[in-house]
Design a protein around this motif. Structure first.
Motif, mmCIF file in Angstrom:
data_model
loop_
_atom_site.group_PDB
_atom_site.id
_atom_site.type_symbol
_atom_site.label_atom_id
_atom_site.label_comp_id
_atom_site.label_asym_id
_atom_site.label_seq_id
_atom_site.Cartn_x
_atom_site.Cartn_y
_atom_site.Cartn_z
ATOM 1 N N ASP A 114 -5.774 0.080 28.256
ATOM 2 C CA ASP A 114 -4.728 -0.933 28.420
ATOM 3 C C ASP A 114 -3.359 -0.292 28.624
ATOM 4 O O ASP A 114 -2.545 -0.761 29.435
ATOM 5 C CB ASP A 114 -4.682 -1.845 27.191
ATOM 6 N N VAL A 115 -3.087 0.788 27.897
ATOM 7 C CA VAL A 115 -1.798 1.476 28.047
ATOM 8 C C VAL A 115 -1.673 2.069 29.447
ATOM 9 O O VAL A 115 -0.649 1.910 30.125
ATOM 10 C CB VAL A 115 -1.655 2.568 26.970
ATOM 11 N N VAL A 116 -2.731 2.756 29.890
ATOM 12 C CA VAL A 116 -2.691 3.371 31.217
ATOM 13 C C VAL A 116 -2.585 2.295 32.303
ATOM 14 O O VAL A 116 -1.838 2.442 33.282
ATOM 15 C CB VAL A 116 -3.954 4.240 31.435
ATOM 16 N N TYR A 117 -3.333 1.213 32.120
ATOM 17 C CA TYR A 117 -3.284 0.110 33.086
ATOM 18 C C TYR A 117 -1.871 -0.460 33.172
ATOM 19 O O TYR A 117 -1.366 -0.773 34.275
ATOM 20 C CB TYR A 117 -4.275 -0.973 32.674
ATOM 21 N N ALA A 118 -1.200 -0.619 32.025
ATOM 22 C CA ALA A 118 0.168 -1.146 32.031
ATOM 23 C C ALA A 118 1.105 -0.232 32.805
ATOM 24 O O ALA A 118 1.973 -0.695 33.561
ATOM 25 C CB ALA A 118 0.659 -1.330 30.597
ATOM 26 N N TRP A 119 0.942 1.067 32.611
ATOM 27 C CA TRP A 119 1.792 2.017 33.361
ATOM 28 C C TRP A 119 1.557 1.896 34.864
ATOM 29 O O TRP A 119 2.515 1.891 35.653
ATOM 30 C CB TRP A 119 1.489 3.445 32.896
ATOM 31 N N LEU A 120 0.275 1.835 35.222
ATOM 32 C CA LEU A 120 -0.040 1.759 36.647
ATOM 33 C C LEU A 120 0.476 0.456 37.255
ATOM 34 O O LEU A 120 0.998 0.442 38.386
ATOM 35 C CB LEU A 120 -1.551 1.886 36.860
ATOM 36 N N ARG A 121 0.345 -0.651 36.538
ATOM 37 C CA ARG A 121 0.826 -1.925 37.057
ATOM 38 C C ARG A 121 2.348 -1.936 37.174
ATOM 39 O O ARG A 121 2.904 -2.506 38.124
ATOM 40 C CB ARG A 121 0.383 -3.072 36.133
ATOM 41 N N SER A 122 3.032 -1.300 36.224
ATOM 42 C CA SER A 122 4.492 -1.296 36.280
ATOM 43 C C SER A 122 5.018 -0.495 37.462
ATOM 44 O O SER A 122 6.100 -0.763 37.982
ATOM 45 C CB SER A 122 5.058 -0.721 34.981
ATOM 46 N N SER A 123 4.234 0.478 37.908
ATOM 47 C CA SER A 123 4.652 1.296 39.048
ATOM 48 C C SER A 123 3.977 0.862 40.347
ATOM 49 O O SER A 123 4.095 1.551 41.373
ATOM 50 C CB SER A 123 4.325 2.770 38.784
#
Length: 510
Positions: free
Chosen positions: A209-218
């Motif tokens: 979930d943390v990695v997904y959030a980073w990818l979605r934010s960028s």
């Protein structure tokens, strides 16, 4: 006749590698179909269904007690249903589902039974105060990192409306609650195969979930991103946990399921110590995640959580010291109990033979030149008839009463011990240089105490029996009759038999 067979633990363990291998093969197929969106969406859904199937089969096979595992199954089914909506929408329309969508509702709803299942598992373990404090420390620290690693990127990406903002904030909030529950589960349960699979599954989905959030934010997330492997691992690991024969232990009381009492929890093991040490690094880690552009509110949150974690660490140390004191106190009481068992007679509560010999040896070691002490060997005359006529229960009561009267008959410094059977020994301490009168007086008091009539039976039925015993007494004096405990007791024993023989002779003559 119907014969039921319980599932073999070996067979249950053998299913796990096969189940994981199929999950791994499906994951590999997903990435091999990177040029086929349709194929990827189909395989994505198959992996989710594979995890649900493994979990459902494990629940049916092992039939765990309580609702914990069915709730986990319900949560995974909701999660995979969210995947189903997202995948079907993409297949039908060719674009991703808008945010928010029914898929988000299913994902968020999935957290509720998942959290409930973990909480029930924790409550079954009966955590102690130390477990709760440890879980708060670990949960707050991990939650701090998850919050700043996931909540800001997510909330900054989706905020076109109030509903979007609330749903965007709900994801990291549920992840945060999941961290707290998982930390409590990890510290309150004995480690076994099922717990390790459950822990690995939820840690994997939290990190994903943390990695997904980073990818979605960028805006760099794609369907072929490796981050999806984290969700696949979550599905497969939960299924593997349910296939483990030890899965039922997580939903049962810890004293029944795992063979230990609740007092065993709370121990500061190496694993727990490592987790607590890592928790202390959470605040610095959150500062790193914030970088130079951190706002004042975020810095205040980091400082507040760091202060709370530090205070909880102090509380944990206090609990550790209190537990150590309790352990020391229990050890002292246990040693005293063992000492008492070793040196006290269980029936009369008098010192036993070992204690008597130790007391005589101490008296010899402390004796100065010319100091005299004596040993009286006392045997109850007529006691055998009590056991033969009335039984050992009444005989034991006679022995207890006699022991009590003997203790009251001697001087304050003298020691009365049970030598065995109906034999008692009195250590006469601090006798004068001419001990004859003192010894004679002691023997008279002993005979008088033993000869008091003893009544037993039922007064209501009128079946009351009164008996009168006698006492044969032999005496030995230190140093005239012996130089050690064994010699003195042997001499006094021999003189007691002489006294018994003489008493019988007098009785026959009468």
């Amino acid at each position: 006749m119907v014969v039921s067979r319980s599932p073999s633990p070996r067979a249950g363990r053998a299913l796990i590698p096969l189940f994981c291998a199929v999950g791994g093969a499906l994951t590999g197929a997903y990435y091999m179909l990177s040029n086929s969106a349709t194929g990827q969406h189909v395989v994505y859904q198959l992996i989710g269904l594979w995890g649900v199937g493994g979990l459902a089969y494990g629940v049916r096979r092992h039939r765990p007690a309580g609702p914990a595992w069915p709730l986990v199954l319900m949560g995974l089914m909701l999660w995979v249903s969210g995947d189903g909506y997202w995948n079907v929408y993409r297949l039908v329309t060719g674009v991703e589902a808008p945010f928010p969508s029914p898929a988000d509702a299913l994902y968020l709803l999935a957290y509720v039974p998942l959290l409930a299942g973990i909480v029930i598992m924790v409550r079954g373990g009966k955590p102690r105060l130390a477990d709760i404090v440890d879980a708060l420390i670990i949960g707050l620290a991990m939650g701090l990192v998850v919050w700043f690693a996931a909540i800001h990127p997510t909330t900054q990406t989706h905020r076109p409306s109030l509903v979007s903002a609330l749903i965007a904030d709900a994801y990291p909030t549920m992840d945060y609650l999941l961290v707290l529950a998982l930390a409590q589960l990890l510290v309150s349960r004995v480690r076994n195969t099922a717990l390790m699979w459950v822990t690995s599954a939820f840690v994997t989905v939290l990190v994903t979930d943390v990695v997904y959030a980073w990818l979605r934010s960028s805006s760099s997330f794609t369907a072929s991103s490796l981050v999806n492997a984290g969700y696949f691992g979550f599905y497969v690991m939960l299924g593997a946990a349910a296939l483990s024969p030890s899965m039922g232990s997580l939903s049962e009381p810890i004293t029944v399921a795992e063979g230990r009492t609740s007092a065993d929890s709370g121990h500061l093991t190496l694993v727990r110590l490592g987790l607590l040490s890592m928790a202390l690094l959470a605040s610095p880690g959150a500062l790193v995640l914030q970088g130079s552009g951190g706002d004042l509110a975020s810095l205040l949150v980091i400082a507040a959580v760091g202060a709370v974690v530090s205070l909880l660490v102090l509380v944990r140390l206090s609990i550790l010291f209190v537990e150590r004191d309790r352990i020391d106190d229990r050890r002292v009481r246990a040693e005293a109990a063992l000492q008492r068992m070793a040196y006290h007679d269980w029936l009369t509560d008098l010192p036993n033979r070992s204690a008597l010999i130790s007391a005589v040896d101490r008296e010899i070691a402390d004796a100065t030149s010319g100091q005299v002490f004596g040993v009286l060997f006392v045997d109850l005359d007529g006691f055998k008839e009590v056991n033969d006529r009335f039984g050992h229960t009444d005989g034991d009561q006679v022995l207890r009463d006699t022991a009590s009267r003997l203790g009251q008959a001697v001087r304050g410094d003298d020691i009365v011990a049970r030598h065995g059977g109906d034999e008692f020994v009195v250590l006469l301490r601090g006798l004068p240089e001419d001990p004859a009168d003192t010894v004679r007086s002691a023997i008279e008091r002993v005979r008088a105490a033993v000869s008091v009539p003893v009544a037993f039976g039922s007064a209501q039925s009128g079946d009351v029996v009164t008996i009168t015993l006698g006492a044969s007494v032999g005496v030995a004096l230190y140093p005239a009759d012996g130089r050690n405990a064994q010699e003195l007791i042997r001499v006094a024993d021999g003189r007691m038999y002489s006294d018994k023989t003489a008493s019988r002779g007098r009785a026959d003559a009468a």
